[in-house]
Design an enzyme around this catalytic site. Structure first.
Site, short mmCIF file in Angstrom:
data_model
loop_
_atom_site.label_atom_id
_atom_site.label_comp_id
_atom_site.label_asym_id
_atom_site.label_seq_id
_atom_site.Cartn_x
_atom_site.Cartn_y
_atom_site.Cartn_z
N HIS A 202 5.73 5.10 -6.95
CA HIS A 202 4.48 5.61 -7.51
C HIS A 202 4.58 5.62 -9.04
O HIS A 202 5.61 6.04 -9.59
CB HIS A 202 4.22 7.04 -7.00
CG HIS A 202 2.92 7.60 -7.48
ND1 HIS A 202 1.70 7.21 -6.94
CD2 HIS A 202 2.63 8.47 -8.47
CE1 HIS A 202 0.73 7.84 -7.58
NE2 HIS A 202 1.27 8.62 -8.51
N LEU B 84 -1.88 5.95 4.79
CA LEU B 84 -1.37 5.85 6.17
C LEU B 84 -1.55 7.19 6.89
O LEU B 84 -1.39 8.26 6.30
CB LEU B 84 0.12 5.47 6.14
CG LEU B 84 0.39 4.08 5.56
CD1 LEU B 84 1.86 3.91 5.16
CD2 LEU B 84 -0.01 2.99 6.57
N GLY C 124 2.48 -7.97 -6.19
CA GLY C 124 3.82 -7.89 -5.62
C GLY C 124 4.96 -8.04 -6.62
O GLY C 124 6.01 -8.59 -6.27
#
Ligand code: GAR
Length: 209
Positions: A109, A93, A12
């Site tokens: 990305h 997803l 994170g």
């Protein structure tokens, strides 16, 4: 977008850069939730330490991709989330989930898209011998890493680079680029319209560079 959720799977570090940017008094949104599909993601503790609600929804506890995503979607709607940032979220997803959040979900990305979609982007960049590499923030569409581009930052590839040294150089740019791209979107200076990103007058996709 007032209430933002960040979806993570790991340490994170991009999440932290978004949290820090959103603390600024003039930031046009607040990080209201951090969600991880992995209960052991280091980012969850980092989010809690920053005083943000951090939730794990373990994809392994669900028998189908759809039921996992329904749980995700319910958690987001319960908290009245307006906008999603994917930050090292490593689950693909479905078009159902992507459709529900169309124009309201972005991803970072680690390559200059459309080059090097998917994983191991730094290794592949070195293998191909590109001399310029970087990162991209884009709206999420059902096709993986294929959405309309909001912002990009480039870095040089230098002699002697390894996968790790290149990753470090790109990550430093990710931490600058993602908050700037989110700000542009929250302020309505970049929005998705008919499958394209429309920039407000005076702004362009490289405005963050
Ligand atoms: C970042 O480099 C991000 O661009 C990449 O994972 C890393 C997460 O690091 N994302 C992808 O590869 C998405 N397919 P972080 O957890 O420290 O932000």
């Amino acid at each position: 977008c007032r209430r933002i959720a960040i979806l993570i799977s790991g340490r994170g570090s991009n999440m932290v850069s978004l949290i820090e940017a959103a603390r600024g008094a003039d930031f046009p949104g607040e990080i209201a939730l951090v969600l991880s599909n992995r209960p052991d993601a280091g980012g969850l503790e980092r989010a809690r330490a920053a005083g943000i609600e951090a939730l794990a929804i373990d994809h392994k506890a669900y028998s189908t991709r759809e039921s996992f995503e329904q749980a995700l979607d319910a958690a987001l709607r319960e908290r009245a989330i307006d906008f999603i940032c994917l930050a090292g979220f490593m689950r693909v997803l479905t078009s159902w989930f992507v459709g529900r959040w169309e124009g309201r979900m972005i991803n970072i990305h680690p390559s200059l898209l459309p080059l090097f979609r998917g994983t191991h982007t730094h290794r592949r960049a070195l293998e191909e011998g590109v001399l310029v590499h970087g990162c991209t923030v884009h709206f999420v569409v059902p096709e993986l890493d294929a959405g309309p581009i909001v912002a990009q930052a480039a870095v040089p590839v230098v002699p002697g680079d390894t996968e790790d040294s290149l990753a470090v150089r790109v990550l430093a740019q990710e931490h600058l680029l993602y908050p700037q791209a989110l700000r542009m979107i929250c302020e309505g200076r970049a929005r998705l319209d008919g499958g394209r990103v429309v920039f407000a007058e005076g702004w362009s996709a490289d405005g963050a560079l």
